[in-house]
Design a protein around this motif. Structure first.
Motif, PDB file in Angstrom:
ATOM      1  N   ALA A  20       0.857  -1.195  -0.148  1.00  0.00           N
ATOM      2  CA  ALA A  20      -0.050  -0.029   0.114  1.00  0.00           C
ATOM      3  C   ALA A  20       0.804   1.048   0.104  1.00  0.00           C
ATOM      4  O   ALA A  20       1.920   1.285   0.547  1.00  0.00           O
ATOM      5  CB  ALA A  20      -0.767   0.060   1.185  1.00  0.00           C
ATOM      6  N   ILE A  21       0.603   2.309  -0.638  1.00  0.00           N
ATOM      7  CA  ILE A  21       1.331   3.401  -0.902  1.00  0.00           C
ATOM      8  C   ILE A  21       0.282   4.681  -0.636  1.00  0.00           C
ATOM      9  O   ILE A  21      -0.840   4.603  -1.109  1.00  0.00           O
ATOM     10  CB  ILE A  21       2.143   3.620  -2.110  1.00  0.00           C
ATOM     11  CG1 ILE A  21       1.182   3.657  -3.306  1.00  0.00           C
ATOM     12  CG2 ILE A  21       3.071   2.495  -2.153  1.00  0.00           C
ATOM     13  CD1 ILE A  21       2.097   4.012  -4.754  1.00  0.00           C
ATOM     14  N   ARG A  22       0.844   5.792  -0.302  1.00  0.00           N
ATOM     15  CA  ARG A  22       0.090   7.094  -0.449  1.00  0.00           C
ATOM     16  C   ARG A  22      -0.068   7.319  -1.815  1.00  0.00           C
ATOM     17  O   ARG A  22       0.739   7.247  -2.616  1.00  0.00           O
ATOM     18  CB  ARG A  22       0.723   8.144   0.304  1.00  0.00           C
ATOM     19  CG  ARG A  22       0.906   7.841   1.943  1.00  0.00           C
ATOM     20  CD  ARG A  22       1.597   9.213   2.595  1.00  0.00           C
ATOM     21  NE  ARG A  22       0.819  10.380   2.457  1.00  0.00           N
ATOM     22  CZ  ARG A  22       1.575  11.442   2.331  1.00  0.00           C
ATOM     23  NH1 ARG A  22       2.972  11.547   2.731  1.00  0.00           N
ATOM     24  NH2 ARG A  22       0.937  12.572   2.119  1.00  0.00           N
ATOM     25  N   PHE A  23      -1.244   8.018  -2.055  1.00  0.00           N
ATOM     26  CA  PHE A  23      -1.611   8.302  -3.523  1.00  0.00           C
ATOM     27  C   PHE A  23      -2.570   9.350  -3.445  1.00  0.00           C
ATOM     28  O   PHE A  23      -3.427   9.370  -2.769  1.00  0.00           O
ATOM     29  CB  PHE A  23      -2.112   6.829  -4.414  1.00  0.00           C
ATOM     30  CG  PHE A  23      -2.141   6.976  -5.716  1.00  0.00           C
ATOM     31  CD1 PHE A  23      -0.953   7.039  -6.430  1.00  0.00           C
ATOM     32  CD2 PHE A  23      -3.174   7.374  -6.214  1.00  0.00           C
ATOM     33  CE1 PHE A  23      -0.799   7.119  -8.012  1.00  0.00           C
ATOM     34  CE2 PHE A  23      -3.367   7.604  -7.936  1.00  0.00           C
ATOM     35  CZ  PHE A  23      -1.975   7.349  -8.277  1.00  0.00           C
ATOM     36  N   PRO A  24      -2.823  10.260  -4.727  1.00  0.00           N
ATOM     37  CA  PRO A  24      -3.529  11.395  -4.771  1.00  0.00           C
ATOM     38  C   PRO A  24      -4.817  10.775  -4.569  1.00  0.00           C
ATOM     39  O   PRO A  24      -5.242   9.640  -5.094  1.00  0.00           O
ATOM     40  CB  PRO A  24      -3.309  12.173  -5.794  1.00  0.00           C
ATOM     41  CG  PRO A  24      -2.016  11.799  -6.305  1.00  0.00           C
ATOM     42  CD  PRO A  24      -1.660  10.158  -5.552  1.00  0.00           C
ATOM     43  N   THR A  25      -6.053  11.602  -4.410  1.00  0.00           N
ATOM     44  CA  THR A  25      -7.296  11.060  -4.113  1.00  0.00           C
ATOM     45  C   THR A  25      -8.000  11.315  -5.697  1.00  0.00           C
ATOM     46  O   THR A  25      -9.225  10.890  -5.768  1.00  0.00           O
ATOM     47  CB  THR A  25      -8.177  11.877  -3.226  1.00  0.00           C
ATOM     48  OG1 THR A  25      -8.022  13.085  -3.324  1.00  0.00           O
ATOM     49  CG2 THR A  25      -7.792  11.362  -1.912  1.00  0.00           C
ATOM     50  N   ALA A  26      -7.226  11.912  -6.630  1.00  0.00           N
ATOM     51  CA  ALA A  26      -7.753  11.873  -7.878  1.00  0.00           C
ATOM     52  C   ALA A  26      -7.940  10.465  -8.616  1.00  0.00           C
ATOM     53  O   ALA A  26      -7.021   9.795  -8.534  1.00  0.00           O
ATOM     54  CB  ALA A  26      -6.711  12.984  -8.776  1.00  0.00           C
ATOM     55  N   ALA A  27      -9.257  10.423  -9.109  1.00  0.00           N
ATOM     56  CA  ALA A  27      -9.473   9.124  -9.894  1.00  0.00           C
ATOM     57  C   ALA A  27      -8.457   8.624 -10.934  1.00  0.00           C
ATOM     58  O   ALA A  27      -7.812   9.511 -11.378  1.00  0.00           O
ATOM     59  CB  ALA A  27     -10.885   9.112 -10.426  1.00  0.00           C
ATOM     60  N   ILE A  28      -8.115   7.283 -10.957  1.00  0.00           N
ATOM     61  CA  ILE A  28      -7.317   6.967 -11.964  1.00  0.00           C
ATOM     62  C   ILE A  28      -8.326   7.088 -13.371  1.00  0.00           C
ATOM     63  O   ILE A  28      -9.161   6.404 -13.620  1.00  0.00           O
ATOM     64  CB  ILE A  28      -6.813   5.361 -11.826  1.00  0.00           C
ATOM     65  CG1 ILE A  28      -5.870   5.526 -10.462  1.00  0.00           C
ATOM     66  CG2 ILE A  28      -5.963   4.910 -12.862  1.00  0.00           C
ATOM     67  CD1 ILE A  28      -5.881   4.216 -10.034  1.00  0.00           C
ATOM     68  N   ALA A  29      -7.532   7.442 -14.366  1.00  0.00           N
ATOM     69  CA  ALA A  29      -8.019   7.769 -15.961  1.00  0.00           C
ATOM     70  C   ALA A  29      -7.891   6.297 -16.623  1.00  0.00           C
ATOM     71  O   ALA A  29      -6.810   6.225 -17.122  1.00  0.00           O
ATOM     72  CB  ALA A  29      -7.465   8.895 -16.489  1.00  0.00           C
TER      73      ALA A  29
END
Length: 181
Positions: free
Chosen positions: A101-110
């Motif tokens: 698991a990693i930190r990742f932006p909350t913007a959806a994956i396109a």
């Protein structure tokens, strides 16, 4: 279906139910192939969970409570699936075990991430490209182009090609360093 059932249909001349399983809660997002299994995310008031099923019998073979609510995915791969929640990005094995698991932006994956030489290459709707080592979750490179992406990345030997919401197609050199903290 809308009756909270998972149904396996025949593939012959007439459509008929071969197997039906009752679900405890509704599925959100797609049902994907993850290794030899199929996987989907179920949502309840208390949280989201990844459910894994045998594709023939539809028998449950695994369940994993997710750390947060689903944003994108699951995205199936040969040995598991990628899930994006409001708590980050997770790689889940076909046995419903969290691998990393990693930190990742909350913007959806396109669109669907691409797997190239053991690396996941994905784009966010906010214009970021990420290259992540699939086995470990190590972020190898990322870049923010500040363009709203609308498509999965297409990988060529020298570049990443991605469509934008403005109708533009961008071809950028494959990133080799991290520019997003």
């Amino acid at each position: 279906n809308d009756k909270q059932k998972l149904v396996r249909l025949s593939d012959g001349d007439s459509l008929r139910a071969l197997t039906t399983v009752d679900l405890e809660s509704p599925l959100v997002g797609p049902i994907v192939q993850a290794g030899e299994s199929i996987a989907a995310v179920a949502s309840t008031k208390s949280g989201d969970s990844l459910l894994v099923f045998n594709p023939t019998s539809l028998k449950s073979t695994g369940r994993l409570a997710l750390p947060g609510r689903l944003i994108s995915g699951p995205f199936g791969q040969d040995d598991g699936c990628l899930i994006h929640t409001d708590q980050g990005l997770q790689w889940i094995s076909a046995d419903a075990e969290q691998v990393w698991a990693i930190r990742f932006p909350t913007a959806a994956i396109a669109g669907a991430p691409q797997m190239v030489d053991g690396k996941l290459i994905l784009a966010t709707v906010m214009g970021q490209i990420w290259i992540i080592e699939a086995q470990t979750g190590t972020v190898e490179a990322n870049v923010d182009l500040e363009q709203a992406f609308s498509s999965s990345p297409l990988i060529t030997p020298q570049s990443i090609v991605v469509g934008t919401e403005e109708g533009t197609v961008l071809a950028i050199p494959i990133p080799t360093s991290k520019t997003i903290p």
